[in-house]
Scaffold this motif. Structure first.
Motif, PDB file in Angstrom:
ATOM      1  N   ASP A 163     -42.161  73.429 -23.971  1.00 35.79           N
ATOM      2  CA  ASP A 163     -42.412  74.155 -22.719  1.00 35.79           C
ATOM      3  C   ASP A 163     -43.497  73.442 -21.928  1.00 35.79           C
ATOM      4  OD1 ASP A 163     -42.902  75.876 -20.636  1.00 35.79           O
ATOM      5  OD2 ASP A 163     -43.629  77.523 -21.887  1.00 35.79           O
ATOM      6  N   PRO A 164     -43.130  72.567 -21.006  1.00 32.80           N
ATOM      7  CA  PRO A 164     -44.128  71.817 -20.239  1.00 32.80           C
ATOM      8  C   PRO A 164     -45.029  72.694 -19.376  1.00 32.80           C
ATOM      9  CG  PRO A 164     -41.926  70.911 -19.900  1.00 32.80           C
ATOM     10  CD  PRO A 164     -41.774  72.169 -20.690  1.00 32.80           C
ATOM     11  N   THR A 165     -44.649  73.952 -19.132  1.00 34.75           N
ATOM     12  CA  THR A 165     -45.480  74.842 -18.315  1.00 34.75           C
ATOM     13  C   THR A 165     -46.454  75.663 -19.155  1.00 34.75           C
ATOM     14  OG1 THR A 165     -43.863  76.652 -18.397  1.00 34.75           O
ATOM     15  CG2 THR A 165     -43.633  75.036 -16.602  1.00 34.75           C
ATOM     16  N   ASN A 166     -46.439  75.477 -20.452  1.00 34.67           N
ATOM     17  CA  ASN A 166     -47.329  76.209 -21.344  1.00 34.67           C
ATOM     18  C   ASN A 166     -48.788  75.836 -21.045  1.00 34.67           C
ATOM     19  OD1 ASN A 166     -48.892  76.715 -23.917  1.00 34.67           O
ATOM     20  ND2 ASN A 166     -46.899  77.540 -24.500  1.00 34.67           N
ATOM     21  N   PRO A 167     -49.714  76.808 -21.083  1.00 39.15           N
ATOM     22  CA  PRO A 167     -51.115  76.495 -20.783  1.00 39.15           C
ATOM     23  C   PRO A 167     -51.795  75.631 -21.841  1.00 39.15           C
ATOM     24  CG  PRO A 167     -50.892  78.797 -21.427  1.00 39.15           C
ATOM     25  CD  PRO A 167     -49.496  78.244 -21.298  1.00 39.15           C
ATOM     26  N   TRP A 168     -51.158  75.417 -22.987  1.00 41.03           N
ATOM     27  CA  TRP A 168     -51.810  74.669 -24.056  1.00 41.03           C
ATOM     28  C   TRP A 168     -51.314  73.224 -24.146  1.00 41.03           C
ATOM     29  CZ3 TRP A 168     -55.597  77.478 -24.076  1.00 41.03           C
ATOM     30  CH2 TRP A 168     -55.522  78.860 -24.124  1.00 41.03           C
ATOM     31  N   THR A 169     -50.876  72.641 -23.036  1.00 44.98           N
ATOM     32  CA  THR A 169     -50.472  71.233 -23.027  1.00 44.98           C
ATOM     33  C   THR A 169     -51.712  70.340 -23.064  1.00 44.98           C
ATOM     34  OG1 THR A 169     -50.495  71.063 -20.630  1.00 44.98           O
ATOM     35  CG2 THR A 169     -48.400  71.743 -21.663  1.00 44.98           C
ATOM     36  N   PHE A 170     -51.522  69.113 -23.508  1.00 40.10           N
ATOM     37  CA  PHE A 170     -52.622  68.151 -23.519  1.00 40.10           C
ATOM     38  C   PHE A 170     -53.084  67.863 -22.090  1.00 40.10           C
ATOM     39  CE2 PHE A 170     -54.260  63.770 -23.464  1.00 40.10           C
ATOM     40  CZ  PHE A 170     -55.337  63.939 -24.322  1.00 40.10           C
TER      41      PHE A 170
ATOM     42  N   LEU B  78     -47.340  63.258 -24.766  1.00 41.78           N
ATOM     43  CA  LEU B  78     -46.397  64.335 -24.453  1.00 41.78           C
ATOM     44  C   LEU B  78     -45.866  65.042 -25.698  1.00 41.78           C
ATOM     45  CD1 LEU B  78     -44.374  62.809 -21.488  1.00 41.78           C
ATOM     46  CD2 LEU B  78     -46.099  64.612 -21.404  1.00 41.78           C
ATOM     47  N   ALA B  79     -46.070  64.442 -26.863  1.00 47.74           N
ATOM     48  CA  ALA B  79     -45.678  65.084 -28.119  1.00 47.74           C
ATOM     49  C   ALA B  79     -46.865  65.886 -28.660  1.00 47.74           C
ATOM     50  CB  ALA B  79     -45.227  64.034 -29.124  1.00 47.74           C
ATOM     51  N   ASP B  80     -47.494  66.636 -27.759  1.00 47.77           N
ATOM     52  CA  ASP B  80     -48.632  67.462 -28.147  1.00 47.77           C
ATOM     53  C   ASP B  80     -48.140  68.734 -28.829  1.00 47.77           C
ATOM     54  OD1 ASP B  80     -47.679  69.066 -26.090  1.00 47.77           O
ATOM     55  OD2 ASP B  80     -49.315  68.631 -24.719  1.00 47.77           O
ATOM     56  N   LEU B  81     -48.931  69.787 -28.816  1.00 46.51           N
ATOM     57  CA  LEU B  81     -48.552  71.017 -29.502  1.00 46.51           C
ATOM     58  C   LEU B  81     -47.401  71.755 -28.829  1.00 46.51           C
ATOM     59  CD1 LEU B  81     -52.138  72.370 -30.281  1.00 46.51           C
ATOM     60  CD2 LEU B  81     -50.527  71.317 -31.879  1.00 46.51           C
ATOM     61  N   VAL B  82     -47.212  71.587 -27.507  1.00 48.39           N
ATOM     62  CA  VAL B  82     -46.244  72.443 -26.817  1.00 48.39           C
ATOM     63  C   VAL B  82     -45.402  71.775 -25.732  1.00 48.39           C
ATOM     64  CG1 VAL B  82     -47.559  74.563 -27.207  1.00 48.39           C
ATOM     65  CG2 VAL B  82     -48.010  73.190 -25.166  1.00 48.39           C
ATOM     66  N   THR B  83     -45.783  70.658 -25.191  1.00 50.59           N
ATOM     67  CA  THR B  83     -45.155  70.116 -23.987  1.00 50.59           C
ATOM     68  C   THR B  83     -43.651  69.944 -24.097  1.00 50.59           C
ATOM     69  OG1 THR B  83     -47.184  69.031 -23.278  1.00 50.59           O
ATOM     70  CG2 THR B  83     -45.127  68.188 -22.361  1.00 50.59           C
TER      71      THR B  83
ATOM     72  N   ALA C 290     -60.062  67.091 -30.734  1.00 49.91           N
ATOM     73  CA  ALA C 290     -60.777  67.918 -29.749  1.00 49.91           C
ATOM     74  C   ALA C 290     -59.797  68.812 -28.990  1.00 49.91           C
ATOM     75  CB  ALA C 290     -61.548  67.026 -28.776  1.00 49.91           C
ATOM     76  N   TYR C 291     -58.628  68.284 -28.660  1.00 46.54           N
ATOM     77  CA  TYR C 291     -57.593  69.066 -27.986  1.00 46.54           C
ATOM     78  C   TYR C 291     -57.114  70.216 -28.874  1.00 46.54           C
ATOM     79  CZ  TYR C 291     -52.619  70.066 -27.117  1.00 46.54           C
ATOM     80  OH  TYR C 291     -51.409  70.680 -26.967  1.00 46.54           O
ATOM     81  N   ALA C 292     -56.822  69.931 -30.144  1.00 41.15           N
ATOM     82  CA  ALA C 292     -56.344  70.965 -31.065  1.00 41.15           C
ATOM     83  C   ALA C 292     -57.411  72.042 -31.265  1.00 41.15           C
ATOM     84  CB  ALA C 292     -55.944  70.342 -32.401  1.00 41.15           C
ATOM     85  N   ARG C 293     -58.666  71.631 -31.326  1.00 40.32           N
ATOM     86  CA  ARG C 293     -59.761  72.601 -31.458  1.00 40.32           C
ATOM     87  C   ARG C 293     -59.848  73.476 -30.210  1.00 40.32           C
ATOM     88  NH1 ARG C 293     -64.376  73.311 -34.562  1.00 40.32           N
ATOM     89  NH2 ARG C 293     -63.689  71.577 -35.799  1.00 40.32           N
ATOM     90  N   TRP C 294     -59.676  72.860 -29.021  1.00 39.01           N
ATOM     91  CA  TRP C 294     -59.712  73.608 -27.761  1.00 39.01           C
ATOM     92  C   TRP C 294     -58.621  74.680 -27.757  1.00 39.01           C
ATOM     93  CZ3 TRP C 294     -55.880  73.253 -23.807  1.00 39.01           C
ATOM     94  CH2 TRP C 294     -56.210  73.886 -22.609  1.00 39.01           C
ATOM     95  N   VAL C 295     -57.421  74.304 -28.174  1.00 39.33           N
ATOM     96  CA  VAL C 295     -56.329  75.277 -28.224  1.00 39.33           C
ATOM     97  C   VAL C 295     -56.667  76.386 -29.212  1.00 39.33           C
ATOM     98  CG1 VAL C 295     -53.908  75.648 -28.844  1.00 39.33           C
ATOM     99  CG2 VAL C 295     -54.548  73.644 -27.499  1.00 39.33           C
ATOM    100  N   SER C 296     -57.084  76.019 -30.417  1.00 41.63           N
ATOM    101  CA  SER C 296     -57.342  77.040 -31.441  1.00 41.63           C
ATOM    102  C   SER C 296     -58.492  77.958 -31.043  1.00 41.63           C
ATOM    103  CB  SER C 296     -57.595  76.398 -32.804  1.00 41.63           C
ATOM    104  OG  SER C 296     -58.819  75.705 -32.832  1.00 41.63           O
ATOM    105  N   ASP C 297     -59.476  77.448 -30.320  1.00 43.33           N
ATOM    106  CA  ASP C 297     -60.592  78.290 -29.864  1.00 43.33           C
ATOM    107  C   ASP C 297     -60.154  79.327 -28.837  1.00 43.33           C
ATOM    108  OD1 ASP C 297     -62.389  76.984 -31.499  1.00 43.33           O
ATOM    109  OD2 ASP C 297     -63.225  75.729 -29.908  1.00 43.33           O
ATOM    110  N   HIS C 298     -59.020  79.102 -28.187  1.00 43.38           N
ATOM    111  CA  HIS C 298     -58.554  80.004 -27.140  1.00 43.38           C
ATOM    112  C   HIS C 298     -57.417  80.930 -27.584  1.00 43.38           C
ATOM    113  CE1 HIS C 298     -60.790  77.096 -24.703  1.00 43.38           C
ATOM    114  NE2 HIS C 298     -60.931  78.100 -23.853  1.00 43.38           N
TER     115      HIS C 298
END
Length: 176
Positions: A26-33, A18-23, A61-69
């Motif tokens: 903002d837990p409703t952010n599209p870039w949550t883990f 839950l301590a990802d990039l955004v949760t 892999a998660y951080a790369r997915w976010v950065s790719d988008h």
């Protein structure tokens, strides 16, 4: 890449997912883990496994997915100047893009409402050990380069791990 030299197979993050990039902001952010897992059809297996801590390779892999988008995210740029443009009420950022595969430099300007300064962390080798880092017969390395030297370290009869953090513990366990 996020810590590419320090991603042993079983290494986990010291903080829950839950301590990802955004949760937490903002837990409703599209870039949550959790959204990353859902988009990769792995949300239910993750939930059923009852995992709280994720592997570092998974976080990369998660951080790369976010950065790719994120179309506004740019790598290999050198910031030449930042100034406030009063007419636009925006920052003007002059930059030079360095092509990582050639000597090409492209100059540009970007306007933005916000500036986030992230200096990153640099690997630190204590002064008394610095002469040993360049000595070929003595394998002294920083944990950030561990995976690049792991095969060689596994063949040495003795290894000393200096440090009390998670990276030191993971290297110790991986060498076992």
């Amino acid at each position: 890449h996020w810590h590419p030299g320090a991603l042993p197979d079983d290494a986990t993050l010291p903080t829950p997912f839950l301590a990802d990039l955004v949760t937490l902001a903002d837990p409703t952010n599209p870039w949550t883990f959790l959204n990353y897992l859902r988009s990769h059809h792995r949300l239910l297996p993750f939930h059923l496994a009852r995992q709280l801590h994720i592997h570092r390779a998974e976080y990369q892999a998660y951080a790369r997915w976010v950065s790719d988008h994120l179309p506004g995210l740019h790598f290999h740029h050198h910031i030449d100047s930042i100034r406030w443009n009063h007419e636009l009420a925006l920052f003007e950022v002059d930059h030079t893009r360095h092509d990582p595969h050639s000597d090409t430099h492209t100059h540009g300007r970007t306007h933005t409402r916000n500036i986030a300064l992230a200096t990153g962390t640099e690997p630190h080798i204590p002064d008394p050990l610095k002469p040993l880092v360049d000595a070929p017969a003595v394998p002294v390395i920083h944990s950030s380069d561990y995976l690049h030297h792991r095969d060689r370290l596994r063949t040495t009869p003795h290894v000393t791990v200096i440090g009390s953090g998670q990276s030191g513990a993971e290297i110790f366990l991986d060498l076992l």
